[in-house]
Scaffold this motif. Structure first.
Motif, PDB file in Angstrom:
ATOM      1  N   TYR A 100      10.714   5.123  -6.782  1.00 22.81           N
ATOM      2  CA  TYR A 100       9.262   4.961  -6.822  1.00 22.81           C
ATOM      3  C   TYR A 100       8.915   3.499  -6.547  1.00 22.81           C
ATOM      4  N   ARG A 134       0.797  -1.219   0.000  1.00 22.29           N
ATOM      5  CA  ARG A 134       0.000   0.000   0.000  1.00 22.29           C
ATOM      6  C   ARG A 134       0.837   1.280   0.000  1.00 22.29           C
ATOM      7  N   LEU A 135       1.979   1.222  -0.653  1.00 21.48           N
ATOM      8  CA  LEU A 135       2.728   2.457  -0.879  1.00 21.48           C
ATOM      9  C   LEU A 135       2.008   3.201  -1.996  1.00 21.48           C
ATOM     10  N   LEU A 136       2.008   4.517  -1.941  1.00 27.56           N
ATOM     11  CA  LEU A 136       1.373   5.274  -3.017  1.00 27.56           C
ATOM     12  C   LEU A 136       2.362   5.362  -4.180  1.00 27.56           C
ATOM     13  N   PRO A 137       1.979   4.881  -5.356  1.00 21.29           N
ATOM     14  CA  PRO A 137       2.934   4.768  -6.461  1.00 21.29           C
ATOM     15  C   PRO A 137       3.473   6.106  -6.950  1.00 21.29           C
ATOM     16  N   TRP A 138       2.756   7.198  -6.679  1.00 24.64           N
ATOM     17  CA  TRP A 138       3.215   8.497  -7.179  1.00 24.64           C
ATOM     18  C   TRP A 138       4.165   9.191  -6.195  1.00 24.64           C
ATOM     19  N   HIS A 152       7.316   1.197  -8.100  1.00 28.73           N
ATOM     20  CA  HIS A 152       7.519   0.158  -9.114  1.00 28.73           C
ATOM     21  C   HIS A 152       8.981  -0.216  -9.285  1.00 28.73           C
TER      22      HIS A 152
END
Lengths: 279, 269
Positions: B134, B89-93, B136
């Motif tokens: 980031y 649940r890391l925010l990808p942005w 990903h």
């Protein structure tokens, strides 16, 4: 003080890598050389058709004649002026339409009440094409720039409004839940979670709308007004100046191409956090 | 080091009303987690263990009974209770450091204290050098470390771990269990781990609570008194694992009989 040179080497990239990145970006924007094959084939066909006069020269002038016409229009006529007139209309329409579209899209995305309030109106107006509005708006505002800006701005507005709304509505529940666990305020939730997650959807529609606006300006100028590339193209048709007509077509195509690649580069930059946004 | 809180669960029950049918999810759960202890909850899918964690996290306030942290009733989410989900649940942005910084937004700390806390957490979970990465760009194990760092950054009294290693491969999982043990020793935070993995529970915990379903209830509690660091292949470890598996109805008693009676399994085939 002896450390100065060490201090500024790690800041950013070296000149060489920056140059390499720049060239890479340029290459990505123009695409691989394979993309140039088809245009060259078409040019060759055009030349052949002109040489053997498969089509009457008055309907299909040779490429060379078109190139000359381009030069004449550029140096002796007002091609630049008309080009700038078109760009100015597209630029303003795009800025107004997308700002209002994103703004109202966010408002409707955050408030169901506001979405319901706009719903019927928006969905009805959306189905009347911009060009169908033009005659009425020209009656009100005349044939100058404001009427065109209004009509094209309307066409930019809808994709932005709908995609912003859609982007906000499809924010992942688990991300909202995370925001709750971290006690984010409403404002923080909007800025850090909701808007970024709507950004891919917004960027896609920005790119689409930019292309749409450029295409529409030609139609709008053709239908009304006395300047711009659209005006030139219809005037050339009326005067049977096919070479000028072709010049306008090529200019429109090339500018559209450049707009699209620029928007793509902007999209790639803003969405660089997205996985696989390089190919 | 953070202040470790004591968690008390007192007769907690939870039900859903589905078309006038009452679906009992949790029934009369009671247990304490002592300050600085590590408690694991094991049970089959659907026994309500994740639901219990949601109640403790404050994401769901609709239950009967009492949940107290450091003697106070919990109400809604709080920065005193950190949570790590199964998905990172890391925010990808956001970059790694921005993701960790997100849990410090409302701590009221100074910018300098936040920056220092982020740096320290990244170092603690062994991700130094990836501050600007980031999501990903991180592997599954790295992302989960980052999630742990985020949950710990604001120094919660208790950390709730909802199958945090469930989505990882077996080797990464064992590595991260060792990491979690180390992190727990450094931070001293009270921990509750929900897991399917009996080995993981024994390896990490002071105490194991076994739950069964329909309705979710506690069937047995095990104190884990094995010496640390724990040897996963030791006889005591395996004996405790057997007892927990029996409690979960996952252990075939007859094969144990076969071993004890010295029957050669191969000859039976």
């Amino acid at each position: 003080m002896g450390d100065v040179s060490i201090v500024h080497t790690p800041v950013g990239k070296t000149y060489d890598t920056r140059l390499r990145d720049h060239l890479l970006a340029l290459k990505m924007r123009l695409g691989s050389p394979i993309g140039l094959i088809l245009p060259l084939v078409i040019l060759l066909l055009w030349q052949t058709a002109a040489t053997f006069q498969w089509v009457e020269p008055v309907f299909l002038p040779a490429p060379r004649k078109v190139a000359v016409a381009f030069w004449v229009m550029l140096t002796k006529q007002d091609l630049i002026f008309d080009f700038l007139a078109s760009i100015s209309i597209v630029g303003q329409s795009f800025i107004y339409g997308s700002t209002i579209g994103i703004g109202l899209g966010i408002a409707a995305g955050l408030s169901r009440k506001f979405e319901q309030f706009l719903g019927v109106t928006v969905d009805t107006i959306r189905h009347i094409p911009g060009i169908a509005w033009l005659p009425l708006i020209v009656l009100w505002l005349g044939i100058g720039a404001p009427a065109k800006i209004l009509v094209i701005g309307k066409s930019v507005f809808f994709p932005l409004f709908l995609n912003t709304l859609q982007g906000i509505r499809s924010v992942e529940k688990r991300h909202i839940e995370l925001g709750k666990v971290l006690l984010l305020s409403r404002r923080q939730m909007v800025l850090k979670v909701i808007l970024p997650s709507a950004m891919p959807s917004i960027m896609v529609s920005l790119r689409y709308a930019a292309g749409l606006a450029w295409a529409l300006v030609v139609v709008a100028e053709g239908l009304s007004g006395l300047e711009g590339l659209g005006f030139l193209i219809f005037r050339a048709q009326g005067l049977l100046l096919t070479d000028q007509l072709l010049v306008c077509m090529v200019v429109i195509g090339v500018v559209g191409f450049i707009i699209d690649r620029q928007m793509y580069a902007l999209q790639a930059r803003i969405l660089r956090w997205q996985q696989g946004f390089k190919g | 080091m953070s202040v470790a809180g004591k968690l008390e669960i007192k007769s907690v029950s939870k039900h859903y009303d589905v078309d006038q049918n009452r679906l009992q999810v949790l029934s009369g759960l009671s247990f304490d987690v002592h300050s600085g202890h590590f408690l694991s909850i094991v049970g089959a899918s659907g026994c309500g263990k994740s639901t219990l964690l949601r109640l403790i996290s404050g994401l769901d306030d609709d239950y009967e009974g009492d949940i107290l942290l450091s003697g106070e009733h919990i109400y809604g989410p709080s920065l005193k209770r950190g949570i790590v989900f199964q998905d990172h649940r890391l925010l990808p942005w956001l970059t790694l450091e921005q993701n960790i910084g997100l849990s410090l937004e409302n701590t009221g700390w100074s910018a300098r204290a936040k920056k220092e806390a982020i740096r320290a957490q990244i170092e603690l979970v062994g991700l130094s050098g990836f501050e600007k990465a980031y999501t990903h760009q991180l592997s599954g194990g790295m992302a989960q470390r980052a999630a742990i760092a985020r949950a710990l950054a604001n120094k919660p009294e208790i950390l709730l771990l909802d199958e945090p290693l469930g989505a990882l491969d077996a080797i990464t999982r064992i590595r991260l269990q060792e990491e979690m043990l180390r992190i727990w020793r450094v931070e001293g935070t009270t921990m509750i781990l929900v897991t399917h993995d009996v080995d993981e529970a024994i390896f990490l915990s002071n105490e194991i609570v076994v739950m069964s379903s329909n309705p979710g209830r506690i069937t047995k509690r095990f104190l884990v008194n094995l010496a640390t660091p724990r040897d996963r292949a030791s006889a005591e470890f395996i004996e405790l694992k057997r007892q927990v598996l029996v409690e979960l109805h996952l252990y075939r008693q007859q094969s144990k009989d076969a071993q004890e009676n010295g029957i050669d399994m191969a000859s039976l085939i």
